[in-house]
Design a protein around this motif. Structure first.
Motif, PDB file in Angstrom:
ATOM      1  N   MET A 145      33.929 -44.505 -23.523  1.00  0.00           N
ATOM      2  CA  MET A 145      33.426 -43.293 -24.155  1.00  0.00           C
ATOM      3  C   MET A 145      31.937 -43.149 -23.883  1.00  0.00           C
ATOM      4  SD  MET A 145      33.738 -44.616 -28.128  1.00  0.00           S
ATOM      5  CE  MET A 145      33.412 -43.043 -28.815  1.00  0.00           C
ATOM      6  N   TYR A 146      31.450 -41.942 -24.024  1.00  0.00           N
ATOM      7  CA  TYR A 146      30.031 -41.654 -23.871  1.00  0.00           C
ATOM      8  C   TYR A 146      29.512 -41.177 -25.215  1.00  0.00           C
ATOM      9  CZ  TYR A 146      30.676 -42.287 -18.927  1.00  0.00           C
ATOM     10  OH  TYR A 146      30.952 -42.846 -17.706  1.00  0.00           O
ATOM     11  N   ILE A 147      28.362 -41.694 -25.612  1.00  0.00           N
ATOM     12  CA  ILE A 147      27.798 -41.414 -26.928  1.00  0.00           C
ATOM     13  C   ILE A 147      26.417 -40.806 -26.768  1.00  0.00           C
ATOM     14  CG2 ILE A 147      27.050 -42.464 -29.100  1.00  0.00           C
ATOM     15  CD1 ILE A 147      29.022 -44.721 -28.441  1.00  0.00           C
ATOM     16  N   GLU A 148      26.167 -39.733 -27.491  1.00  0.00           N
ATOM     17  CA  GLU A 148      24.842 -39.117 -27.523  1.00  0.00           C
ATOM     18  C   GLU A 148      23.973 -39.944 -28.459  1.00  0.00           C
ATOM     19  OE1 GLU A 148      21.962 -36.729 -26.340  1.00  0.00           O
ATOM     20  OE2 GLU A 148      24.021 -36.309 -25.709  1.00  0.00           O
ATOM     21  N   THR A 149      22.916 -40.564 -27.925  1.00  0.00           N
ATOM     22  CA  THR A 149      22.003 -41.386 -28.714  1.00  0.00           C
ATOM     23  C   THR A 149      20.619 -40.747 -28.704  1.00  0.00           C
ATOM     24  OG1 THR A 149      21.141 -42.771 -26.930  1.00  0.00           O
ATOM     25  CG2 THR A 149      23.267 -43.426 -27.874  1.00  0.00           C
ATOM     26  N   LEU A 150      19.705 -41.343 -29.430  1.00  0.00           N
ATOM     27  CA  LEU A 150      18.327 -40.844 -29.435  1.00  0.00           C
ATOM     28  C   LEU A 150      17.670 -41.007 -28.073  1.00  0.00           C
ATOM     29  CD1 LEU A 150      17.128 -42.276 -32.871  1.00  0.00           C
ATOM     30  CD2 LEU A 150      17.879 -39.948 -32.345  1.00  0.00           C
ATOM     31  N   GLU A 151      18.170 -41.948 -27.264  1.00  0.00           N
ATOM     32  CA  GLU A 151      17.625 -42.188 -25.930  1.00  0.00           C
ATOM     33  C   GLU A 151      18.379 -41.434 -24.837  1.00  0.00           C
ATOM     34  OE1 GLU A 151      18.479 -44.961 -27.957  1.00  0.00           O
ATOM     35  OE2 GLU A 151      16.442 -45.030 -28.727  1.00  0.00           O
ATOM     36  N   GLY A 152      19.379 -40.637 -25.207  1.00  0.00           N
ATOM     37  CA  GLY A 152      20.195 -39.921 -24.241  1.00  0.00           C
ATOM     38  C   GLY A 152      21.638 -40.392 -24.314  1.00  0.00           C
ATOM     39  N   VAL A 153      22.433 -39.998 -23.354  1.00  0.00           N
ATOM     40  CA  VAL A 153      23.851 -40.352 -23.345  1.00  0.00           C
ATOM     41  C   VAL A 153      24.015 -41.786 -22.842  1.00  0.00           C
ATOM     42  CG1 VAL A 153      26.114 -39.794 -22.398  1.00  0.00           C
ATOM     43  CG2 VAL A 153      24.523 -37.953 -22.969  1.00  0.00           C
ATOM     44  N   MET A 154      24.785 -42.588 -23.609  1.00  0.00           N
ATOM     45  CA  MET A 154      25.037 -43.975 -23.222  1.00  0.00           C
ATOM     46  C   MET A 154      26.540 -44.206 -23.115  1.00  0.00           C
ATOM     47  SD  MET A 154      22.212 -46.064 -25.456  1.00  0.00           S
ATOM     48  CE  MET A 154      22.361 -47.538 -24.471  1.00  0.00           C
ATOM     49  N   THR A 200      26.436 -46.785 -36.429  1.00  0.00           N
ATOM     50  CA  THR A 200      25.739 -45.629 -36.986  1.00  0.00           C
ATOM     51  C   THR A 200      24.520 -46.166 -37.714  1.00  0.00           C
ATOM     52  OG1 THR A 200      27.809 -44.426 -37.253  1.00  0.00           O
ATOM     53  CG2 THR A 200      25.914 -43.624 -38.508  1.00  0.00           C
ATOM     54  N   GLY A 201      23.332 -45.791 -37.269  1.00  0.00           N
ATOM     55  CA  GLY A 201      22.080 -46.283 -37.830  1.00  0.00           C
ATOM     56  C   GLY A 201      21.730 -45.650 -39.164  1.00  0.00           C
ATOM     57  N   VAL A 202      20.597 -46.057 -39.697  1.00  0.00           N
ATOM     58  CA  VAL A 202      20.174 -45.629 -41.029  1.00  0.00           C
ATOM     59  C   VAL A 202      19.882 -44.129 -41.114  1.00  0.00           C
ATOM     60  CG1 VAL A 202      19.292 -47.887 -41.689  1.00  0.00           C
ATOM     61  CG2 VAL A 202      17.771 -46.271 -40.566  1.00  0.00           C
ATOM     62  N   ASN A 203      19.600 -43.488 -39.995  1.00  0.00           N
ATOM     63  CA  ASN A 203      19.344 -42.046 -39.991  1.00  0.00           C
ATOM     64  C   ASN A 203      20.515 -41.245 -39.425  1.00  0.00           C
ATOM     65  OD1 ASN A 203      16.713 -42.210 -41.099  1.00  0.00           O
ATOM     66  ND2 ASN A 203      15.937 -42.877 -39.120  1.00  0.00           N
ATOM     67  N   GLY A 204      21.685 -41.879 -39.316  1.00  0.00           N
ATOM     68  CA  GLY A 204      22.872 -41.187 -38.818  1.00  0.00           C
ATOM     69  C   GLY A 204      23.019 -41.222 -37.307  1.00  0.00           C
ATOM     70  N   GLU A 205      22.070 -41.837 -36.612  1.00  0.00           N
ATOM     71  CA  GLU A 205      22.142 -41.928 -35.150  1.00  0.00           C
ATOM     72  C   GLU A 205      23.222 -42.936 -34.754  1.00  0.00           C
ATOM     73  OE1 GLU A 205      19.250 -45.213 -36.296  1.00  0.00           O
ATOM     74  OE2 GLU A 205      19.879 -43.274 -37.081  1.00  0.00           O
ATOM     75  N   LYS A 206      23.847 -42.705 -33.608  1.00  0.00           N
ATOM     76  CA  LYS A 206      24.895 -43.597 -33.115  1.00  0.00           C
ATOM     77  C   LYS A 206      24.432 -44.253 -31.827  1.00  0.00           C
ATOM     78  CE  LYS A 206      28.831 -41.187 -35.111  1.00  0.00           C
ATOM     79  NZ  LYS A 206      28.890 -42.029 -36.265  1.00  0.00           N
ATOM     80  N   TYR A 207      24.886 -45.490 -31.619  1.00  0.00           N
ATOM     81  CA  TYR A 207      24.597 -46.183 -30.378  1.00  0.00           C
ATOM     82  C   TYR A 207      25.605 -47.310 -30.162  1.00  0.00           C
ATOM     83  CZ  TYR A 207      22.054 -49.166 -33.691  1.00  0.00           C
ATOM     84  OH  TYR A 207      21.702 -49.947 -34.754  1.00  0.00           O
TER      85      TYR A 207
END
Length: 61
Positions: A19-28, A38-45
């Motif tokens: 799968m590809y995930i949209e992260t704060l650093e771009g698509v991973m 899922t991080g503390v601010n709702g970000e996924k990685y």
């Protein structure tokens, strides 16, 4: 100086597919067996299983 991570509880699940995930650093890319966090601010990685095991432990709910 040395620093230690604060104890933070995160939500995570292990994926069974590519799968590809949209992260704060771009698509991973995440591979089967990777953990999706899922991080503390709702970000996924994604996180590789060996790193996840060294960094996280289960908590009682």
């Amino acid at each position: 100086m040395k620093f230690q991570k604060k104890p933070v509880v995160v939500d995570a699940y292990q994926t069974d597919k590519d799968m590809y995930i949209e992260t704060l650093e771009g698509v991973m890319h995440a591979s089967p067996g990777d953990w999706i966090i899922t991080g503390v601010n709702g970000e996924k990685y994604p996180c590789k299983p060996d790193v996840f095991e060294k960094t996280y432990e289960p908590v009682s709910e």
